[in-house]
Enzyme design. Structure first.
Site, PDB file in Angstrom:
ATOM      1  N   CYS A   6      33.563 -32.721 -40.258  1.00 22.57           N
ATOM      2  CA  CYS A   6      33.852 -33.888 -41.085  1.00 22.57           C
ATOM      3  C   CYS A   6      32.586 -34.306 -41.829  1.00 22.57           C
ATOM      4  CB  CYS A   6      34.364 -35.087 -40.305  1.00 22.57           C
ATOM      5  SG  CYS A   6      35.900 -34.800 -39.457  1.00 22.57           S
ATOM      6  N   ARG A  39      31.685 -28.939 -44.016  1.00 21.57           N
ATOM      7  CA  ARG A  39      31.840 -29.585 -42.709  1.00 21.57           C
ATOM      8  C   ARG A  39      33.304 -29.811 -42.336  1.00 21.57           C
ATOM      9  NH1 ARG A  39      26.951 -32.008 -41.156  1.00 21.57           N
ATOM     10  NH2 ARG A  39      28.116 -33.169 -39.617  1.00 21.57           N
ATOM     11  N   TRP A  70      37.902 -32.494 -40.898  1.00 22.69           N
ATOM     12  CA  TRP A  70      38.283 -31.344 -40.061  1.00 22.69           C
ATOM     13  C   TRP A  70      39.086 -31.959 -38.927  1.00 22.69           C
ATOM     14  CZ3 TRP A  70      37.598 -29.645 -35.001  1.00 22.69           C
ATOM     15  CH2 TRP A  70      37.865 -28.287 -34.770  1.00 22.69           C
ATOM     16  N   ASN A  82      33.362 -39.489 -38.222  1.00 19.58           N
ATOM     17  CA  ASN A  82      33.155 -38.112 -37.778  1.00 19.58           C
ATOM     18  C   ASN A  82      32.938 -38.164 -36.267  1.00 19.58           C
ATOM     19  OD1 ASN A  82      32.293 -35.506 -37.349  1.00 19.58           O
ATOM     20  ND2 ASN A  82      30.313 -35.758 -38.377  1.00 19.58           N
ATOM     21  N   GLY A  83      33.700 -37.380 -35.500  1.00 14.30           N
ATOM     22  CA  GLY A  83      33.522 -37.376 -34.042  1.00 14.30           C
ATOM     23  C   GLY A  83      34.849 -37.570 -33.345  1.00 14.30           C
ATOM     24  N   GLU A  99      27.857  -9.931 -32.680  1.00 21.55           N
ATOM     25  CA  GLU A  99      27.667 -10.789 -33.846  1.00 21.55           C
ATOM     26  C   GLU A  99      28.428 -10.227 -35.062  1.00 21.55           C
ATOM     27  OE1 GLU A  99      26.951 -13.617 -34.484  1.00 21.55           O
ATOM     28  OE2 GLU A  99      26.401 -13.657 -36.592  1.00 21.55           O
ATOM     29  N   LYS A 109      31.397 -12.245 -37.015  1.00 24.88           N
ATOM     30  CA  LYS A 109      31.333 -12.513 -38.458  1.00 24.88           C
ATOM     31  C   LYS A 109      32.580 -11.989 -39.150  1.00 24.88           C
ATOM     32  CE  LYS A 109      28.777 -14.554 -38.735  1.00 24.88           C
ATOM     33  NZ  LYS A 109      27.731 -15.423 -38.281  1.00 24.88           N
ATOM     34  N   GLU A 150      35.755 -14.025 -38.228  1.00 25.30           N
ATOM     35  CA  GLU A 150      35.678 -15.388 -38.745  1.00 25.30           C
ATOM     36  C   GLU A 150      36.078 -15.477 -40.214  1.00 25.30           C
ATOM     37  OE1 GLU A 150      31.604 -16.595 -38.422  1.00 25.30           O
ATOM     38  OE2 GLU A 150      32.037 -18.678 -38.910  1.00 25.30           O
ATOM     39  N   HIS A 191      36.673   2.294 -19.248  1.00 33.07           N
ATOM     40  CA  HIS A 191      37.133   1.595 -18.038  1.00 33.07           C
ATOM     41  C   HIS A 191      38.371   0.738 -18.322  1.00 33.07           C
ATOM     42  CE1 HIS A 191      33.786   3.134 -15.793  1.00 33.07           C
ATOM     43  NE2 HIS A 191      33.004   2.821 -16.815  1.00 33.07           N
ATOM     44  N   LYS A 203      31.583 -26.237 -40.391  1.00 32.73           N
ATOM     45  CA  LYS A 203      30.218 -26.041 -39.924  1.00 32.73           C
ATOM     46  C   LYS A 203      29.801 -27.257 -39.115  1.00 32.73           C
ATOM     47  CE  LYS A 203      26.226 -23.706 -41.682  1.00 32.73           C
ATOM     48  NZ  LYS A 203      26.563 -22.380 -41.145  1.00 32.73           N
TER      49      LYS A 203
HETATM   50  C1  F6R Z   1      29.490 -18.433 -36.835  1.00 33.23           C
HETATM   51  C2  F6R Z   1      28.847 -19.731 -36.697  1.00 33.23           C
HETATM   52  C3  F6R Z   1      29.020 -20.474 -35.426  1.00 33.23           C
HETATM   53  C4  F6R Z   1      27.742 -21.268 -35.088  1.00 33.23           C
HETATM   54  C5  F6R Z   1      27.993 -22.154 -33.860  1.00 33.23           C
HETATM   55  C6  F6R Z   1      26.733 -22.896 -33.439  1.00 33.23           C
HETATM   56  O1  F6R Z   1      29.193 -17.836 -38.060  1.00 33.23           O
HETATM   57  O2  F6R Z   1      28.234 -20.219 -37.608  1.00 33.23           O
HETATM   58  O3  F6R Z   1      29.376 -19.626 -34.382  1.00 33.23           O
HETATM   59  O4  F6R Z   1      26.698 -20.369 -34.849  1.00 33.23           O
HETATM   60  O5  F6R Z   1      29.000 -23.067 -34.148  1.00 33.23           O
HETATM   61  O6  F6R Z   1      26.271 -23.728 -34.455  1.00 33.23           O
HETATM   62  P1  F6R Z   1      24.810 -24.293 -34.440  1.00 33.23           P
HETATM   63  O7  F6R Z   1      23.882 -23.127 -34.629  1.00 33.23           O
HETATM   64  O8  F6R Z   1      24.752 -25.245 -35.592  1.00 33.23           O
HETATM   65  O9  F6R Z   1      24.591 -24.945 -33.117  1.00 33.23           O
END
Ligand code: F6R
Length: 610
Positions: free
Chosen positions: A2, A27, A76, A100-101, A483, A487, A490, A506, A605
């Protein structure tokens, strides 16, 4: 998670707020809204969908024209599906808020308010917070007292910006465990979740602390604690430029941010190198402290947790101390065993992730020494950790983290070298030689990895029509596979699994058929032959294989449908260019599938809720 923005000053408030909401859209982007004082009224416009939708509605209705004080929000969803009704702002004719929260005790608060005659139109916890503030204001007739009373009542996390209908030239804001800044301009002021939202107007800001209240007019900012005592805050100046927070000519923030990796690595490493040795004394990490560390625990979420896995491999290799890597949301409820000689490293791009922050607080409570590796300056994790090392990656706007990860792992290499030197596990000459290779070669090598983009895009074409695939690797390549897989999932919505290559047989190899392609990572020489055996096993079951390996790897071209060779680099550091290539691969698969790369569905994010 948010985005909040608010404005008071001479400009057209809705324009400033919409601009801010576009910047904050990373966000959250399932609905948006604005409340502002126009023609003596507190007017509200909101709409489901992206900020663009509310922008069109604002223009069409014209009800916010001429407003000079207002608040806005991009959402969000947590409580209640995305809809016009559930969009923020919430409130009534006396008060409007954006939030936000999560208000954890919203149900009993709602019941109490209903008993007192309040009705609710949305399913949100935010409407409860709005009416709670209104309830207190009706009782005490003092806006600050009402906000403080609400803060006492609310259990949970919040950043809230408030407009009171009887105070049309003032923004109010409160926060706990969610970021909120107050921007200070010339004859104008702002509130926002993130400085990026107001960078085009000012670089100066205050970071609001937990349980603090900001009273903001166009030329005055007062910050009060719960006793209404003024709190002194340092006026911070953002080092990020507006260009850094904008897309420039790039199709997506993600590809722009991958392109920024060489410079970000250089910027992060340079200030921590003295006499070609790593030096973290400015961050408080002197050798006596590092030498005494008995174990290291990395705690983080998602991509940042994957950076911790790279840190584990390198620290265990160079320092021979045990390293754990924990998912923050598990760590916080697992009653971890920690002592004062244990180092707990919280890795977080945003510095605001709720689970990582809770893990940090728990580690401190248990007496461990805590270190934050954080990108956002002044964020909560950065402020609360015993020491902090900033990753100078600049703003990361794309929801999928790229440059923040590459810089985190580069920094972890540097930290590992210093720890090994402090512990007497590396000679000064060896430490210097590793440092030189990392610092002098890596930015160039990542540039060379980026130059492989066309080749990576060709490889992406092989996979973009599948709905499932596997990544396999061994050792550090397995951690990179995790990773790469995250990616890809996602942003492209292809289901993928990251597997330790030796573990496939296995059980999971039963999934391998001609419909299940495999991306094999084999950059570690001692494990190369083992990986080739694993590749043959999956090929024998019909899988198409993309192999990513080191230049000169034996017979690689015979083993896979397509091979991508890493730029020539020291084996110890090959995770860095490999990360870049995996990010480019995910990007091009998602682009070919026509996905909304910077705003993947259901995500946002900075995950500030549990
Ligand atoms: C994936 C991604 C998330 C963040 C995770 C932690 O591309 O961006 O998995 O890495 O939400 O976020 P931070 O680093 O802000 O604590």
């Amino acid at each position: 998670m948010c985005g909040i923005t608010g404005y008071v000053g001479a400009r057209e408030a809705s324009e400033v707020i919409l601009q801010g909401l576009h910047t904050l859209e990373y966000r959250g982007y399932d609905s948006a809204g604005i409340a502002a004082f126009a023609n003596g009224n507190l007017a509200v416009v909101k709409a489901v969908g992206k900020v663009q939708n509310v922008e069109e509605k604002v223009k069409a209705l014209g009800t916010l024209n001429g407003a000079h004080c207002g608040i806005g929000h991009t959402r969000w969803a947590t409580h209640g599906a995305p809809s016009d009704i559930n969009s923020h702002p919430h409130g009534n004719e006396r008060i409007q808020i954006v939030h936000n929260g999560i208000i954890e005790n919203y149900a009993p608060l709602r019941a109490m308010l209903q008993k007192n005659g309040y009705t609710f139109v949305s399913e949100t916890d935010t409407e409860v917070a709005a009416k709670l503030i209104d309830y207190h204001y009706a009782n005490c007739h003092d806006r600050a007292d009402a906000l403080i009373a609400a803060m006492r009542d609310i259990v949970g996390s919040y950043a809230i910006a408030v407009l009171f209908a009887d105070c049309p030239d003032t923004l109010y804001a409160i926060r706990k465990d969610n970021p909120l800044i107050v921007g200070v301009g010339e004859g104008e002021s702002f509130v926002a979740s993130d400085i990026a939202a107001v960078l085009r107007y000012t670089k100066n800001y205050y970071q609001l602390g937990d349980h603090q209240l900001a009273v903001v007019t166009k030329d005055r900012v007062s910050i009060l604690d719960m006793e209404k005592t003024p709190v002194e805050h340092e006026l911070l100046t953002a080092t990020w430029s507006i260009e850094a927070a904008e897309r420039g000519g790039y199709a997506h923030f993600m590809i722009k941010e991958i392109g920024e990796e060489p410079e970000a690595i250089e910027k992060t490493l340079r200030p921590r190198i003295k006499d070609m040795l790593p030096c973290f004394e400015e961050e408080g990490l002197d050798d006596s402290r590092l030498a005494g560390i008995k174990s290291v625990t990395f705690v983080a979420c998602g991509t940042a947790m994957h950076a911790g896995l790279v840190g584990k491999t390198v620290i265990e290799k160079l320092c021979r101390v045990p390293v754990n890597v924990e998912i923050a949301s598990e760590f916080r409820y697992n009653d971890p065993i920690l002592n004062k000689d244990d180092l707990v490293v919280i890795i977080s791009q945003s510095g605001e992730t709720a689970d990582s922050l809770a893990a940090l607080r728990l580690a401190k409570e248990k007496g461990a020494y805590t270190l934050g590796i954080v990108n956002v300056i002044g964020s909560t994790i950065a402020r609360e950790a015993d020491d902090v090392i900033y990753t100078w990656a600049g703003p990361e706007i794309s929801v999928a983290s790229t440059k923040a990860y590459t810089v985190q792992i580069s920094l972890l290499y540097l930290l590992s070298i210093r720890m090994a030197l402090a512990m007497g596990k590396l000679t000064e000459d060896a430490a210097r030689s590793y440092t030189r290779t990392l610092y002098e070669d890596m930015p160039r090598i990542v540039r060379e990895a980026i130059a492989l983009e066309d080749e990576v895009a060709e490889a992406a074409a092989l996979f973009c029509d599948y709905e499932d695939l596997f990544f396999i690797g061994r050792g550090i390549d397995y951690h990179l596979a995790m990773e790469g897989s995250l990616k890809l999932k996602e942003i492209s919505y292809i289901h993928s699994e990251a597997y330790a290559a030796g573990e496939l047989k296995h059980g999971t190899i039963s999934l391998i058929t001609e419909d299940m392609p495999v991306i094999a990572l084999a950059t570690t020489s001692p494990l190369y032959e083992k990986m080739i055996s694993n590749i043959r096993e999956v090929k024998a079951r019909g899988a198409e294989v993309l192999l990513i390996t080191r230049e000169g790897a034996k017979d690689a071209a015979d083993e896979a449908k397509k091979v991508i060779y890493l730029p020539n680099c020291s084996e110890l550091f090959s995770a860095i260019p490999l990360a870049t290539i995996l990010q480019l691969l995910a990007y091009h698969v998602a682009a070919k599938r026509g996905c909304d790369i910077d705003k993947p569905r259901n995500l946002a994010k900075s995950v500030t809720v549990e």
